[in-house]
Design a protein around this motif. Structure first.
Motif, mmCIF file in Angstrom:
data_model
loop_
_atom_site.group_PDB
_atom_site.id
_atom_site.type_symbol
_atom_site.label_atom_id
_atom_site.label_comp_id
_atom_site.label_asym_id
_atom_site.label_seq_id
_atom_site.Cartn_x
_atom_site.Cartn_y
_atom_site.Cartn_z
ATOM 1 N N GLY A 179 67.225 70.169 37.858
ATOM 2 C CA GLY A 179 66.813 71.372 37.140
ATOM 3 C C GLY A 179 65.738 72.179 37.840
ATOM 4 N N LEU A 180 65.649 72.069 39.178
ATOM 5 C CA LEU A 180 64.608 72.767 39.929
ATOM 6 C C LEU A 180 65.135 74.081 40.501
ATOM 7 N N ASN A 181 64.251 75.050 40.637
ATOM 8 C CA ASN A 181 64.590 76.348 41.224
ATOM 9 C C ASN A 181 64.481 76.219 42.742
ATOM 10 N N MET A 182 65.615 75.926 43.386
ATOM 11 C CA MET A 182 65.615 75.573 44.802
ATOM 12 C C MET A 182 65.879 76.776 45.704
ATOM 13 N N ILE A 183 65.176 76.805 46.828
ATOM 14 C CA ILE A 183 65.481 77.730 47.915
ATOM 15 C C ILE A 183 66.541 77.060 48.786
ATOM 16 N N PRO A 184 67.557 77.784 49.261
ATOM 17 C CA PRO A 184 68.619 77.141 50.049
ATOM 18 C C PRO A 184 68.081 76.408 51.276
ATOM 19 N N TYR A 185 68.743 75.312 51.604
ATOM 20 C CA TYR A 185 68.445 74.605 52.850
ATOM 21 C C TYR A 185 69.110 75.386 53.975
ATOM 22 N N THR A 186 68.321 75.900 54.894
ATOM 23 C CA THR A 186 68.838 76.903 55.824
ATOM 24 C C THR A 186 68.847 76.480 57.280
ATOM 25 N N LYS A 187 68.461 75.253 57.595
ATOM 26 C CA LYS A 187 68.490 74.850 59.001
ATOM 27 C C LYS A 187 69.929 74.875 59.492
ATOM 28 N N GLY A 188 70.135 75.536 60.627
ATOM 29 C CA GLY A 188 71.484 75.665 61.160
ATOM 30 C C GLY A 188 72.012 77.077 61.054
ATOM 31 N N GLN A 208 71.942 68.853 44.422
ATOM 32 C CA GLN A 208 71.641 67.856 43.394
ATOM 33 C C GLN A 208 70.326 68.169 42.686
ATOM 34 N N LEU A 209 69.335 68.624 43.423
ATOM 35 C CA LEU A 209 68.048 68.980 42.820
ATOM 36 C C LEU A 209 68.185 70.182 41.891
ATOM 37 N N THR A 210 69.126 71.071 42.206
ATOM 38 C CA THR A 210 69.374 72.232 41.345
ATOM 39 C C THR A 210 70.074 71.812 40.064
ATOM 40 N N HIS A 211 71.192 71.095 40.196
ATOM 41 C CA HIS A 211 72.048 70.814 39.044
ATOM 42 C C HIS A 211 71.600 69.594 38.245
ATOM 43 N N LEU A 212 71.061 68.574 38.910
ATOM 44 C CA LEU A 212 70.632 67.366 38.204
ATOM 45 C C LEU A 212 69.131 67.361 37.936
ATOM 46 N N GLN A 272 66.035 61.290 38.938
ATOM 47 C CA GLN A 272 64.774 60.634 38.602
ATOM 48 C C GLN A 272 63.589 61.592 38.678
ATOM 49 N N LEU A 273 63.694 62.628 39.483
ATOM 50 C CA LEU A 273 62.627 63.631 39.522
ATOM 51 C C LEU A 273 62.501 64.345 38.185
ATOM 52 N N SER A 274 63.624 64.491 37.492
ATOM 53 C CA SER A 274 63.620 65.180 36.204
ATOM 54 C C SER A 274 63.275 64.242 35.054
ATOM 55 N N ALA A 275 63.858 63.036 35.069
ATOM 56 C CA ALA A 275 63.656 62.090 33.964
ATOM 57 C C ALA A 275 63.564 60.672 34.520
ATOM 58 N N ALA A 335 77.037 56.157 50.318
ATOM 59 C CA ALA A 335 75.790 55.511 49.895
ATOM 60 C C ALA A 335 74.619 56.485 49.967
ATOM 61 N N LEU A 336 74.610 57.313 51.009
ATOM 62 C CA LEU A 336 73.539 58.300 51.156
ATOM 63 C C LEU A 336 73.612 59.349 50.048
ATOM 64 N N GLU A 337 74.819 59.800 49.726
ATOM 65 C CA GLU A 337 74.979 60.737 48.613
ATOM 66 C C GLU A 337 74.505 60.116 47.300
ATOM 67 N N THR A 338 74.797 58.833 47.120
ATOM 68 C CA THR A 338 74.408 58.153 45.879
ATOM 69 C C THR A 338 72.897 58.105 45.717
ATOM 70 N N VAL A 339 72.187 57.699 46.757
ATOM 71 C CA VAL A 339 70.735 57.583 46.628
ATOM 72 C C VAL A 339 70.091 58.958 46.438
ATOM 73 N N LEU A 340 70.629 59.992 47.081
ATOM 74 C CA LEU A 340 70.046 61.328 46.935
ATOM 75 C C LEU A 340 70.323 61.921 45.552
ATOM 76 N N SER A 341 71.528 61.726 45.035
ATOM 77 C CA SER A 341 71.835 62.274 43.708
ATOM 78 C C SER A 341 71.036 61.553 42.621
ATOM 79 N N GLU A 342 70.894 60.228 42.744
ATOM 80 C CA GLU A 342 70.108 59.488 41.754
ATOM 81 C C GLU A 342 68.625 59.839 41.858
#
Length: 402
Positions: free
Chosen positions: A257-266, A251-255, A369-372, A358-365
């Motif tokens: 617009g941040l240059n994200m490093i993959p989440y790699t735990k696991g 979500q941070l990548t596509h919504l 908001q980080l962008s706009a 609900a968790l997906e909703t709050v994280l995507s929104e």
């Protein structure tokens, strides 16, 4: 009568001249095409096929459907998913921001960029009703761009896709799993219904980051004391953190617009990310250091029952800071709720599936908001409201100004 003594005849001369002119024009056109900005600006990227993230010993167990589909055979020496993905990208070559090459005899040699579609999760969830079951199949992956001489990650694109299905109560769950995940991997005439087509769509809109660009990373996803008892026993906390760490990164990548490093735990140790190619070769990529890191603490879930409808809410604490500092730039609690209609025929309400929504909703929104930042959203979804809105606005101006 043609005059030919000691000379080329006029007709032959003009025919040869015309041929020479045509050749020169073709060479000039080819030079112009290669030298044109649209062509010259495209980097050459070597296609390394489909791969699988994680410890190579558990790849077949973690990705049973994808590994079965992508095995090479004497009759089909080229792995099926590799072949389908390359053909799909080749058909779209005019719209790709890169020049795709298959000349990669050994992905560990040569000073060039390689690309692999790395699968990171296959999952199935099932919800039971009175006379049927609802099946949700999901696949997560990363399009990884890396320097295959240094085996260093350059950039990544998160890719997620899901599919809903309905089966009767007597149907085989194993068959439902295999059929639905297989459908997600294999492209058909619909351009948006497979992992390969979604990945190619993201690649068409992608540009390799410039040297020195800021990098961001979801550092950790933690399950709080109040939320933990509401997580089903079948769901491991580490697996849950991995799923939502990957989801928030996407979500941070596509919504955002941040240059994200993959989440790699696991599937990574330290800054090393391991995987396996379709031909069995094991690789390890070195991840770049992040400039900014994010932490998500899942603090609580809440269920409110209403006539014919139930509300499910998720509350998280989100923190953002510079990677080299301990003080937070952003720090507040956020919440979101989803409504779920209840059928008279529904014998079992899966609270957990709704909590996940609900968790997906709050994280995507939150990523949006980080962008706009929007003041109204913070009034409705954050604990500190205007104060947090102002810090997000300053953050957005700071990041966009760099």
């Amino acid at each position: 009568m043609r005059y030919t003594q000691g000379f080329v005849s006029f007709p032959d001369y003009f025919q040869r001249r015309t041929r020479i002119q045509n050749i020169l024009l073709l060479l000039l056109a080819a030079f112009w095409f290669i030298a044109s900005p649209a062509y010259a600006s495209k980097p050459v990227v070597y296609f390394a096929g489909v791969s699988f993230l994680g410890d190579h010993r558990f790849i077949d167990t973690n990705y049973p459907v994808a590994t079965a589909l992508n095995k090479a055979t004497p009759e089909q020496p080229q792995a099926a998913l590799d072949k389908a993905f390359f053909e799909l990208l080749s058909a779209q070559s005019a719209t790709l921001p890169l020049l795709l090459s298959r000349n990669l005899a050994n992905y560990k040699s040569g000073p060039a960029i390689a690309m692999t579609l790395a699968i990171e999760r296959e999952s199935i969830s099932i919800e039971t009703f009175e006379d049927y079951r609802k099946v949700v199949a999901e696949i997560s992956a990363q399009v990884l761009f890396f320097d295959f001489q240094a085996m260093r990650l350059i950039a990544s694109i998160p890719v997620d896709i899901a599919r809903n299905d309905v089966i009767n109560l007597n149907a085989s769950l194993d068959k439902a799993r295999t059929d639905n995940l297989t459908a997600l991997y294999q492209p058909t005439s619909n351009a948006d219904n497979s992992l390969l087509s979604v990945a190619s769509g993201h690649i068409r809109q992608f540009g390799l980051p410039k040297e020195g660009v800021l990098r961001f990373k979801v550092h950790a996803v933690n399950i709080g004391e109040k939320a933990s008892p509401l997580v089903p026993e079948r769901v491991q906390h580490d697996a849950l953190a991995q799923v939502f760490g990957q989801y928030f990164t996407a979500q941070l990548t596509h919504l955002g617009g941040l240059n994200m490093i993959p989440y790699t735990k696991g599937y990574a140790i330290g800054n090393k990310m391991a995987g396996r190619m379709a031909n069995g070769d094991v690789y390890t990529l070195t991840l770049p250091e992040a400039d900014y890191v994010f932490t998500v603490d899942i603090s609580n879930f809440k269920h409110i029952a209403q006539p014919n409808k139930h509300l499910f809410a998720s509350r998280v604490k989100f923190t953002a800071k510079e990677a080299t500092r301990s003080d937070a730039m952003l720090d507040d609690y956020f919440h979101a709720a989803v409504a779920k209609l209840v059928s008279d025929k529904q014998t079992y309400i899966d609270d957990w599936a709704a909590y996940e929504d609900a968790l997906e909703t709050v994280l995507s929104e939150l990523a949006q908001q980080l962008s706009a930042p929007e003041k109204k959203w913070f009034d409705n979804h954050s604990q500190l409201k205007r104060r947090t809105y102002n810090t997000f606005r300053k953050w957005s101006e700071h990041i966009n100004g760099l």
